[in-house]
Design a protein around this motif. Structure first.
Motif, PDB file in Angstrom:
ATOM      1  N   PRO A   1      18.113 -14.616  32.677  1.00 29.53           N
ATOM      2  CA  PRO A   1      18.739 -14.943  31.392  1.00 29.53           C
ATOM      3  C   PRO A   1      20.189 -15.372  31.549  1.00 29.53           C
ATOM      4  CG  PRO A   1      18.617 -12.580  31.681  1.00 29.53           C
ATOM      5  CD  PRO A   1      17.864 -13.173  32.826  1.00 29.53           C
ATOM      6  N   ASN A   2      20.679 -16.132  30.596  1.00 24.87           N
ATOM      7  CA  ASN A   2      22.075 -16.569  30.564  1.00 24.87           C
ATOM      8  C   ASN A   2      22.841 -15.638  29.633  1.00 24.87           C
ATOM      9  OD1 ASN A   2      20.276 -19.325  30.738  1.00 24.87           O
ATOM     10  ND2 ASN A   2      22.027 -19.364  32.096  1.00 24.87           N
ATOM     11  N   ILE A   3      23.529 -14.667  30.231  1.00 17.04           N
ATOM     12  CA  ILE A   3      24.241 -13.657  29.454  1.00 17.04           C
ATOM     13  C   ILE A   3      25.612 -14.199  29.060  1.00 17.04           C
ATOM     14  CG2 ILE A   3      25.014 -11.255  29.399  1.00 17.04           C
ATOM     15  CD1 ILE A   3      21.986 -11.666  29.731  1.00 17.04           C
ATOM     16  N   GLU A   4      26.024 -13.901  27.830  1.00 21.74           N
ATOM     17  CA  GLU A   4      27.313 -14.318  27.277  1.00 21.74           C
ATOM     18  C   GLU A   4      27.476 -15.832  27.287  1.00 21.74           C
ATOM     19  OE1 GLU A   4      30.440 -12.221  29.230  1.00 21.74           O
ATOM     20  OE2 GLU A   4      29.932 -10.312  28.302  1.00 21.74           O
ATOM     21  N   SER A   5      26.361 -16.548  27.111  1.00 21.07           N
ATOM     22  CA  SER A   5      26.378 -18.002  26.978  1.00 21.07           C
ATOM     23  C   SER A   5      25.729 -18.375  25.649  1.00 21.07           C
ATOM     24  CB  SER A   5      25.630 -18.675  28.128  1.00 21.07           C
ATOM     25  OG  SER A   5      26.253 -18.404  29.364  1.00 21.07           O
ATOM     26  N   VAL A   6      26.240 -19.415  25.032  1.00 21.76           N
ATOM     27  CA  VAL A   6      25.711 -19.863  23.737  1.00 21.76           C
ATOM     28  C   VAL A   6      24.539 -20.797  23.984  1.00 21.76           C
ATOM     29  CG1 VAL A   6      26.235 -21.115  21.623  1.00 21.76           C
ATOM     30  CG2 VAL A   6      27.956 -19.604  22.633  1.00 21.76           C
ATOM     31  N   GLY A   7      23.399 -20.449  23.390  1.00 17.32           N
ATOM     32  CA  GLY A   7      22.207 -21.271  23.508  1.00 17.32           C
ATOM     33  C   GLY A   7      21.957 -22.064  22.239  1.00 17.32           C
ATOM     34  N   LEU A   8      21.954 -23.382  22.366  1.00 12.64           N
ATOM     35  CA  LEU A   8      21.690 -24.273  21.238  1.00 12.64           C
ATOM     36  C   LEU A   8      20.416 -25.051  21.509  1.00 12.64           C
ATOM     37  CD1 LEU A   8      25.278 -25.690  20.590  1.00 12.64           C
ATOM     38  CD2 LEU A   8      24.167 -23.743  19.471  1.00 12.64           C
ATOM     39  N   GLY A   9      19.602 -25.207  20.453  1.00  8.54           N
ATOM     40  CA  GLY A   9      18.352 -25.922  20.655  1.00  8.54           C
ATOM     41  C   GLY A   9      17.637 -26.198  19.357  1.00  8.54           C
ATOM     42  N   ALA A  10      16.312 -26.075  19.408  1.00 10.23           N
ATOM     43  CA  ALA A  10      15.491 -26.453  18.263  1.00 10.23           C
ATOM     44  C   ALA A  10      14.327 -25.491  18.113  1.00 10.23           C
ATOM     45  CB  ALA A  10      14.978 -27.877  18.434  1.00 10.23           C
ATOM     46  N   VAL A  11      13.816 -25.425  16.884  1.00  7.32           N
ATOM     47  CA  VAL A  11      12.628 -24.643  16.574  1.00  7.32           C
ATOM     48  C   VAL A  11      11.573 -25.589  16.020  1.00  7.32           C
ATOM     49  CG1 VAL A  11      13.557 -24.068  14.283  1.00  7.32           C
ATOM     50  CG2 VAL A  11      11.709 -22.682  15.248  1.00  7.32           C
ATOM     51  N   GLY A  12      10.342 -25.374  16.427  1.00 10.47           N
ATOM     52  CA  GLY A  12       9.233 -26.174  15.932  1.00 10.47           C
ATOM     53  C   GLY A  12       8.088 -25.272  15.521  1.00 10.47           C
ATOM     54  N   GLY A  13       7.539 -25.488  14.330  1.00 11.82           N
ATOM     55  CA  GLY A  13       6.449 -24.655  13.844  1.00 11.82           C
ATOM     56  C   GLY A  13       5.141 -24.960  14.546  1.00 11.82           C
ATOM     57  N   LEU A  14       4.420 -23.912  14.924  1.00 12.21           N
ATOM     58  CA  LEU A  14       3.097 -24.052  15.520  1.00 12.21           C
ATOM     59  C   LEU A  14       1.998 -23.712  14.519  1.00 12.21           C
ATOM     60  CD1 LEU A  14       3.742 -22.456  19.040  1.00 12.21           C
ATOM     61  CD2 LEU A  14       3.760 -24.873  18.416  1.00 12.21           C
ATOM     62  N   SER A  15       2.272 -22.784  13.614  1.00 18.55           N
ATOM     63  CA  SER A  15       1.289 -22.430  12.597  1.00 18.55           C
ATOM     64  C   SER A  15       1.365 -23.355  11.385  1.00 18.55           C
ATOM     65  CB  SER A  15       1.486 -20.980  12.148  1.00 18.55           C
ATOM     66  OG  SER A  15       2.810 -20.774  11.685  1.00 18.55           O
ATOM     67  N   GLU A  16       2.486 -24.020  11.170  1.00 20.32           N
ATOM     68  CA  GLU A  16       2.661 -25.033  10.131  1.00 20.32           C
ATOM     69  C   GLU A  16       3.777 -25.964  10.567  1.00 20.32           C
ATOM     70  OE1 GLU A  16       5.232 -21.868   9.869  1.00 20.32           O
ATOM     71  OE2 GLU A  16       3.228 -21.646   9.034  1.00 20.32           O
ATOM     72  N   PHE A  17       3.837 -27.141   9.939  1.00 19.79           N
ATOM     73  CA  PHE A  17       4.835 -28.120  10.358  1.00 19.79           C
ATOM     74  C   PHE A  17       6.229 -27.652   9.953  1.00 19.79           C
ATOM     75  CE2 PHE A  17       7.469 -31.866   9.750  1.00 19.79           C
ATOM     76  CZ  PHE A  17       7.326 -32.476  10.988  1.00 19.79           C
ATOM     77  N   GLU A  18       7.127 -27.614  10.947  1.00 21.19           N
ATOM     78  CA  GLU A  18       8.502 -27.194  10.713  1.00 21.19           C
ATOM     79  C   GLU A  18       9.368 -27.650  11.880  1.00 21.19           C
ATOM     80  OE1 GLU A  18      10.787 -23.050   9.502  1.00 21.19           O
ATOM     81  OE2 GLU A  18       9.239 -22.996  11.054  1.00 21.19           O
ATOM     82  N   LEU A  19      10.538 -28.189  11.563  1.00 20.86           N
ATOM     83  CA  LEU A  19      11.499 -28.609  12.583  1.00 20.86           C
ATOM     84  C   LEU A  19      12.897 -28.239  12.128  1.00 20.86           C
ATOM     85  CD1 LEU A  19      10.299 -32.192  13.646  1.00 20.86           C
ATOM     86  CD2 LEU A  19      10.203 -30.097  15.020  1.00 20.86           C
ATOM     87  N   GLY A  20      13.767 -27.929  13.110  1.00 20.93           N
ATOM     88  CA  GLY A  20      15.149 -27.620  12.757  1.00 20.93           C
ATOM     89  C   GLY A  20      15.920 -27.081  13.945  1.00 20.93           C
ATOM     90  N   PRO A  21      17.217 -26.833  13.757  1.00 16.96           N
ATOM     91  CA  PRO A  21      18.060 -26.323  14.839  1.00 16.96           C
ATOM     92  C   PRO A  21      17.884 -24.815  15.030  1.00 16.96           C
ATOM     93  CG  PRO A  21      19.381 -26.642  12.886  1.00 16.96           C
ATOM     94  CD  PRO A  21      18.005 -27.154  12.551  1.00 16.96           C
ATOM     95  N   SER A  22      18.226 -24.350  16.225  1.00 17.31           N
ATOM     96  CA  SER A  22      18.111 -22.931  16.550  1.00 17.31           C
ATOM     97  C   SER A  22      19.292 -22.510  17.425  1.00 17.31           C
ATOM     98  CB  SER A  22      16.784 -22.644  17.266  1.00 17.31           C
ATOM     99  OG  SER A  22      16.682 -21.282  17.616  1.00 17.31           O
ATOM    100  N   PHE A  23      19.645 -21.235  17.315  1.00 15.32           N
ATOM    101  CA  PHE A  23      20.788 -20.667  18.046  1.00 15.32           C
ATOM    102  C   PHE A  23      20.366 -19.334  18.643  1.00 15.32           C
ATOM    103  CE2 PHE A  23      23.930 -17.263  17.561  1.00 15.32           C
ATOM    104  CZ  PHE A  23      24.937 -17.672  18.424  1.00 15.32           C
ATOM    105  N   ARG A  24      20.819 -19.057  19.881  1.00 14.90           N
ATOM    106  CA  ARG A  24      20.540 -17.758  20.517  1.00 14.90           C
ATOM    107  C   ARG A  24      21.720 -17.377  21.408  1.00 14.90           C
ATOM    108  NH1 ARG A  24      14.921 -17.221  23.287  1.00 14.90           N
ATOM    109  NH2 ARG A  24      14.327 -16.957  21.099  1.00 14.90           N
ATOM    110  N   TYR A  25      22.037 -16.088  21.394  1.00 11.13           N
ATOM    111  CA  TYR A  25      23.163 -15.589  22.200  1.00 11.13           C
ATOM    112  C   TYR A  25      22.836 -14.188  22.702  1.00 11.13           C
ATOM    113  CZ  TYR A  25      27.893 -14.001  23.376  1.00 11.13           C
ATOM    114  OH  TYR A  25      28.996 -13.498  24.018  1.00 11.13           O
ATOM    115  N   TRP A  26      22.773 -14.028  24.032  1.00 12.74           N
ATOM    116  CA  TRP A  26      22.587 -12.716  24.640  1.00 12.74           C
ATOM    117  C   TRP A  26      23.965 -12.121  24.908  1.00 12.74           C
ATOM    118  CZ3 TRP A  26      18.051 -10.537  24.300  1.00 12.74           C
ATOM    119  CH2 TRP A  26      16.893 -11.310  24.318  1.00 12.74           C
TER     120      TRP A  26
END
Length: 225
Positions: free
Chosen positions: A74-99
């Motif tokens: 894992p990338n600790i103390e790093s900002v993760g930027l990306g995208a989310v995509g729906g698998l159970s229904e259609f959905e798209l958009g930005p996503s953020f994660r930070y450990w």
């Protein structure tokens, strides 16, 4: 009398030379074993130390090489930027994660969806879901890392279908798995299941559009800076 003196001198000279030559002919005794012992011990210790020092040198070199080589963890103390995509229904958009630490982190997804796709140009719902997440552990090896996690937070849903428009806020729980790869150590791929309570909109027919509650399965992609 003159004959006696030379004879006596010759005898005296022979007697003096004979012991010296006898000592010269004697074999030289070997050096004491105690004197040779330190040199012998030094040789033994040198031979015994040489393989050990060589092995230690190889171990140090391997450790340094592993530190230089990126791993799939894992990338600790790093900002993760990306995208989310729906698998159970259609959905798209930005996503953020930070450990923030080895075990605790935060994330947030902002997904936009419609009936089946965006060909009609209508965004019929928006999902904003910030959650706290806890890593269960890290599995795999240096080439592929598998990090399951779970957490909880909120689900904010904005629905706009025909004449109906509403905003819904409810608790949500998440569980997922983050995959890391040594070839691209800053890129992480995740699969996530989000659960929330059922909505209280029994009087409305949403058709194929997902309701604010229930289960949602998504794929996520993050690049950590």
């Amino acid at each position: 009398m003159l004959r006696i003196i030379p004879t006596t001198a010759v005898l005296a000279a022979c007697a003096f030379v004979a012991p010296a030559s006898a000592h010269a002919d004697e074999p030289v005794s070997p050096a004491p074993a105690a004197a040779a012992a330190p040199s012998f011990l030094r040789d033994v210790l040198a031979r015994a130390w040489e393989p050990s020092s060589t092995a230690t040198g190889h171990a140090v070199a391997a450790t340094q090489a592993s530190r230089r080589r990126p791993n799939a963890g894992p990338n600790i103390e790093s900002v993760g930027l990306g995208a989310v995509g729906g698998l159970s229904e259609f959905e798209l958009g930005p996503s953020f994660r930070y450990w923030a630490t080895e075990r605790f982190g935060v994330q947030a997804h902002l997904g936009f969806g419609g009936e089946d796709d965006f060909r009609r140009g209508d965004v019929q719902f928006m999902r904003f879901e910030p959650t706290f997440i806890v890593a269960i552990g890290d599995f795999g090896n240096a080439a592929v890392n598998v990090r399951p996690y779970a957490g909880g937070g909120l689900r904010l849903m904005r629905t706009d279908i025909g004449d109906f428009s509403d905003t819904d806020l409810r608790p949500a729980g998440v569980g997922g798995v983050e995959f890391g790869f040594q070839g691209v150590p800053r890129l992480k791929v995740s699969a996530e299941l989000s659960l929330s309570t059922d909505p209280g909109f029994e009087d409305f027919d949403f058709g194929d559009v997902p309701t604010p509650g229930g289960a949602r399965l998504s794929a996520l992609l993050h690049y950590f800076f």
